[in-house]
Design a protein around this motif. Structure first.
Motif, PDB file in Angstrom:
ATOM      1  N   ALA A  37      15.900 -34.031  47.233  1.00  0.00           N
ATOM      2  CA  ALA A  37      16.908 -35.657  47.018  1.00  0.00           C
ATOM      3  C   ALA A  37      15.677 -35.962  47.012  1.00  0.00           C
ATOM      4  O   ALA A  37      15.632 -37.610  46.743  1.00  0.00           O
ATOM      5  CB  ALA A  37      17.935 -35.703  47.258  1.00  0.00           C
ATOM      6  N   THR A  38      14.087 -35.959  48.340  1.00  0.00           N
ATOM      7  CA  THR A  38      13.599 -36.308  48.578  1.00  0.00           C
ATOM      8  C   THR A  38      13.165 -37.166  47.722  1.00  0.00           C
ATOM      9  O   THR A  38      12.875 -38.233  47.335  1.00  0.00           O
ATOM     10  CB  THR A  38      13.353 -36.299  49.336  1.00  0.00           C
ATOM     11  OG1 THR A  38      13.816 -35.498  50.703  1.00  0.00           O
ATOM     12  CG2 THR A  38      12.378 -37.345  49.927  1.00  0.00           C
ATOM     13  N   TRP A  41      14.403 -39.933  46.123  1.00  0.00           N
ATOM     14  CA  TRP A  41      14.604 -41.826  46.645  1.00  0.00           C
ATOM     15  C   TRP A  41      13.266 -41.901  45.712  1.00  0.00           C
ATOM     16  O   TRP A  41      13.175 -43.688  45.862  1.00  0.00           O
ATOM     17  CB  TRP A  41      14.263 -41.023  48.247  1.00  0.00           C
ATOM     18  CG  TRP A  41      15.552 -40.875  48.760  1.00  0.00           C
ATOM     19  CD1 TRP A  41      16.798 -40.865  48.625  1.00  0.00           C
ATOM     20  CD2 TRP A  41      15.144 -40.810  50.000  1.00  0.00           C
ATOM     21  NE1 TRP A  41      17.234 -40.107  49.664  1.00  0.00           N
ATOM     22  CE2 TRP A  41      17.221 -40.039  50.562  1.00  0.00           C
ATOM     23  CE3 TRP A  41      14.686 -40.165  50.963  1.00  0.00           C
ATOM     24  CZ2 TRP A  41      16.961 -39.464  52.337  1.00  0.00           C
ATOM     25  CZ3 TRP A  41      14.818 -39.976  52.428  1.00  0.00           C
ATOM     26  CH2 TRP A  41      16.085 -39.782  52.753  1.00  0.00           C
ATOM     27  N   THR A 102      24.774 -43.791  49.611  1.00  0.00           N
ATOM     28  CA  THR A 102      25.303 -42.541  50.580  1.00  0.00           C
ATOM     29  C   THR A 102      26.347 -41.871  50.020  1.00  0.00           C
ATOM     30  O   THR A 102      27.382 -42.431  51.282  1.00  0.00           O
ATOM     31  CB  THR A 102      24.142 -42.874  51.904  1.00  0.00           C
ATOM     32  OG1 THR A 102      23.361 -43.111  51.791  1.00  0.00           O
ATOM     33  CG2 THR A 102      24.835 -41.016  52.041  1.00  0.00           C
ATOM     34  N   ASN A 104      27.541 -39.126  51.620  1.00  0.00           N
ATOM     35  CA  ASN A 104      28.313 -38.514  52.559  1.00  0.00           C
ATOM     36  C   ASN A 104      27.171 -38.752  53.078  1.00  0.00           C
ATOM     37  O   ASN A 104      25.839 -38.409  52.959  1.00  0.00           O
ATOM     38  CB  ASN A 104      28.803 -37.187  52.200  1.00  0.00           C
ATOM     39  CG  ASN A 104      29.596 -36.742  52.549  1.00  0.00           C
ATOM     40  OD1 ASN A 104      30.865 -37.274  53.081  1.00  0.00           O
ATOM     41  ND2 ASN A 104      28.441 -35.416  53.458  1.00  0.00           N
ATOM     42  N   THR A 106      25.223 -37.105  55.661  1.00  0.00           N
ATOM     43  CA  THR A 106      25.526 -35.910  56.654  1.00  0.00           C
ATOM     44  C   THR A 106      24.882 -36.051  57.928  1.00  0.00           C
ATOM     45  O   THR A 106      25.511 -35.747  59.061  1.00  0.00           O
ATOM     46  CB  THR A 106      24.532 -35.224  56.084  1.00  0.00           C
ATOM     47  OG1 THR A 106      24.001 -35.618  54.555  1.00  0.00           O
ATOM     48  CG2 THR A 106      24.328 -33.618  55.990  1.00  0.00           C
ATOM     49  N   ASP A 132      23.193 -41.210  46.576  1.00  0.00           N
ATOM     50  CA  ASP A 132      22.634 -40.149  47.170  1.00  0.00           C
ATOM     51  C   ASP A 132      23.530 -39.648  47.603  1.00  0.00           C
ATOM     52  O   ASP A 132      24.998 -39.978  48.465  1.00  0.00           O
ATOM     53  CB  ASP A 132      22.186 -41.210  47.998  1.00  0.00           C
ATOM     54  CG  ASP A 132      21.005 -38.952  48.876  1.00  0.00           C
ATOM     55  OD1 ASP A 132      21.620 -37.952  48.777  1.00  0.00           O
ATOM     56  OD2 ASP A 132      20.274 -39.533  50.530  1.00  0.00           O
ATOM     57  N   THR A 134      24.030 -35.414  48.113  1.00  0.00           N
ATOM     58  CA  THR A 134      23.218 -34.595  48.369  1.00  0.00           C
ATOM     59  C   THR A 134      25.003 -33.894  49.615  1.00  0.00           C
ATOM     60  O   THR A 134      24.604 -32.938  48.932  1.00  0.00           O
ATOM     61  CB  THR A 134      21.659 -34.605  49.505  1.00  0.00           C
ATOM     62  OG1 THR A 134      21.284 -36.002  48.998  1.00  0.00           O
ATOM     63  CG2 THR A 134      21.708 -33.808  49.601  1.00  0.00           C
ATOM     64  N   SER A 135      25.196 -34.175  50.004  1.00  0.00           N
ATOM     65  CA  SER A 135      26.239 -33.380  50.735  1.00  0.00           C
ATOM     66  C   SER A 135      27.102 -33.491  49.524  1.00  0.00           C
ATOM     67  O   SER A 135      28.525 -33.161  50.836  1.00  0.00           O
ATOM     68  CB  SER A 135      25.927 -33.378  51.902  1.00  0.00           C
ATOM     69  OG  SER A 135      25.946 -35.024  52.524  1.00  0.00           O
ATOM     70  N   SER A 153      20.475 -32.171  46.465  1.00  0.00           N
ATOM     71  CA  SER A 153      19.945 -31.080  46.314  1.00  0.00           C
ATOM     72  C   SER A 153      20.925 -29.835  46.700  1.00  0.00           C
ATOM     73  O   SER A 153      21.986 -30.121  47.057  1.00  0.00           O
ATOM     74  CB  SER A 153      18.695 -31.327  48.112  1.00  0.00           C
ATOM     75  OG  SER A 153      17.915 -32.590  48.286  1.00  0.00           O
ATOM     76  N   GLN A 155      21.037 -27.403  48.431  1.00  0.00           N
ATOM     77  CA  GLN A 155      21.187 -26.693  49.873  1.00  0.00           C
ATOM     78  C   GLN A 155      22.411 -26.921  50.142  1.00  0.00           C
ATOM     79  O   GLN A 155      23.160 -26.380  51.555  1.00  0.00           O
ATOM     80  CB  GLN A 155      19.874 -26.963  51.040  1.00  0.00           C
ATOM     81  CG  GLN A 155      19.732 -27.424  51.114  1.00  0.00           C
ATOM     82  CD  GLN A 155      18.539 -28.475  50.806  1.00  0.00           C
ATOM     83  OE1 GLN A 155      18.587 -28.697  49.881  1.00  0.00           O
ATOM     84  NE2 GLN A 155      18.215 -30.219  51.511  1.00  0.00           N
ATOM     85  N   LYS A 156      23.230 -28.686  50.072  1.00  0.00           N
ATOM     86  CA  LYS A 156      24.536 -28.190  50.387  1.00  0.00           C
ATOM     87  C   LYS A 156      25.693 -27.679  50.063  1.00  0.00           C
ATOM     88  O   LYS A 156      25.934 -26.916  50.129  1.00  0.00           O
ATOM     89  CB  LYS A 156      24.481 -29.759  50.802  1.00  0.00           C
ATOM     90  CG  LYS A 156      23.215 -30.438  51.164  1.00  0.00           C
ATOM     91  CD  LYS A 156      23.005 -30.433  52.717  1.00  0.00           C
ATOM     92  CE  LYS A 156      21.710 -30.898  53.410  1.00  0.00           C
ATOM     93  NZ  LYS A 156      21.156 -32.593  53.111  1.00  0.00           N
TER      94      LYS A 156
HETATM   95  C1  LIG Z   1      19.822 -33.354  52.877  1.00  0.00           C
HETATM   96  C2  LIG Z   1      20.011 -35.046  52.600  1.00  0.00           C
HETATM   97  C3  LIG Z   1      18.900 -35.205  51.726  1.00  0.00           C
HETATM   98  C4  LIG Z   1      17.530 -33.930  52.129  1.00  0.00           C
HETATM   99  O1  LIG Z   1      17.462 -33.775  51.033  1.00  0.00           O
HETATM  100  P1  LIG Z   1      16.208 -32.991  50.649  1.00  0.00           P
HETATM  101  O2  LIG Z   1      16.608 -31.395  50.634  1.00  0.00           O
HETATM  102  O3  LIG Z   1      15.492 -32.462  52.404  1.00  0.00           O
HETATM  103  O4  LIG Z   1      15.314 -33.432  49.923  1.00  0.00           O
HETATM  104  C5  LIG Z   1      18.652 -36.486  51.570  1.00  0.00           C
HETATM  105  N1  LIG Z   1      20.383 -37.422  51.771  1.00  0.00           N
HETATM  106  C6  LIG Z   1      20.916 -36.680  52.239  1.00  0.00           C
HETATM  107  C7  LIG Z   1      22.394 -37.431  52.410  1.00  0.00           C
HETATM  108  C8  LIG Z   1      21.330 -35.269  52.793  1.00  0.00           C
HETATM  109  O5  LIG Z   1      22.229 -35.058  53.671  1.00  0.00           O
END
Ligand SMILES: *Cc1c(COP(=O)(O)O)cnc(C)c1O
Length: 321
Positions: A37-38, A41, A102, A104, A106, A132, A134-135, A153, A155-156
């Motif tokens: 995700a980074t 950005w 964003t 969610n 996190t 964004d 991500t989560s 990303s 991993q969430k």
């Molecule tokens: C975890 C997270 C990120 C970063 O994810 P990476 O895999 O470390 O780049 C960015 N934005 C949100 C909202 C997140 O929860």
């Protein structure tokens, strides 16, 4: 598998196909694999913006994204808002070409409910919107038509090891990038696009991760069903918190609480974390300014019911709040 081989291209094609189906991504949107995700950005700030960006945030991730855009020289109009208030969509300015939000946050367990996306689209149909997610992605059913540049990303809510990002873009995003023509970097958007249209990636990817994404998504099915299950579990958590002396929500209004990241206030979170360790549990720390008095608990799809029961039991019997 080498990442320019036919086998790999078939894998990418299949992974994109199952994502489109499960996440209900419109046919004319494009899916791109990135490293995180980074990275998204940065790709965004680098390749997608010719005018200014209005950035709405109430926590650390949204703010960091704005900081990265600043560093890249993007003209960012910052719109920070309170964690106890809904995203102030009435403050959308007329001059920015993009709105950044964003889905969610996190860091503090807030999220944007469906009304926010609807209002932004209704009030400003001409704007491009970057999210964004991500989560949220793969855990919450997102209405992709309401935005143009979505990323996460794995991993969430995808429940996979870190090191892979998923970027989902609308035809309008692609038009914008074609207009700007920024193509100076290995991860310039146009290079990403050329690669994904060929079912390849702009970098040497973690192929195992893409394979696992494909296999797990095949198995979990529609995100809308996943969302319903998470909703039930969230309700279960809500009544647990309600009945647990010493634990309380950081976010006052229920409609602003994230269904995937529970952020709870308690006294001496470090001591609680120590105690939970004896149960073999690693309790999530609070983030940044909320570190001293909150814990965070993931309500991600990959976590099992019995694991949640075990955690609740441990909190109930040994939690010293
Ligand atoms: C975890 C997270 C990120 C970063 O994810 P990476 O895999 O470390 O780049 C960015 N934005 C949100 C909202 C997140 O929860």
């Amino acid at each position: 598998m080498n990442h320019r081989s036919d086998e790999f291209m078939t894998l990418v094609q299949n992974a994109k196909k199952v994502l489109k189906k499960n996440l209900a991504i419109p046919k004319d949107y494009e899916i791109i694999f990135t490293s995180s995700a980074t990275e998204c950005w940065e790709i965004f700030g680098q390749s997608m913006v010719s005018g200014s960006v209005q950035s709405f945030y109430n926590g650390a991730f949204g703010e960091k994204w704005a900081d990265y855009m600043d560093k890249l020289g993007v003209d960012v109009v910052r719109e920070p808002f309170s964690i106890q208030e809904s995203c102030p969509v009435n403050k959308i300015d007329s001059k920015s070409e993009w709105i950044c939000i964003t889905a969610n946050e996190t860091s503090n367990g807030t999220f944007l409910n469906k009304d926010v996306y609807r209002k932004i689209k209704e009030n400003s149909p001409e704007k491009l919107i970057a999210i964004d997610a991500t989560s949220a992605m793969a855990g919450l059913a997102l209405d992709f038509k309401k935005g143009d540049f979505w990323f996460a990303s794995v991993q969430k809510c995808f429940g996979l090891p870190p090191g892979l990002g998923v970027l989902i873009v609308s035809p309008r995003s692609i038009e914008k990038a074609n207009e700007i023509k920024e193509d100076n970097h290995y991860n310039s958007f146009l290079n990403l696009l050329r690669n994904t249209q060929n079912n390849q990636t702009h970098y040497t990817p973690n192929i195992t991760s893409i394979y696992c994404l494909y296999r797990t998504q095949k198995k979990v099915g529609l995100t809308s069903d996943v969302e319903s299950k998470l909703g039930e579990r969230f309700d279960h958590w809500s009544s647990f918190v309600e009945n647990q002396e010493g634990l309380d929500w950081l976010i006052d209004k229920p409609e602003l609480r994230s269904p995937t990241v529970l952020t709870l206030k308690c006294n001496e979170p470090e001591r609680l974390q120590e105690e939970m360790k004896h149960h073999g549990l690693i309790l999530g720390k609070g983030y940044g300014p909320w570190k001293a008095d909150t814990i965070r608990i993931a309500n991600f799809p990959a976590i099992r019911k019995k694991e949640i029961r075990y955690l609740m039991h441990a909190l109930k019997t040994h939690g010293n709040f």
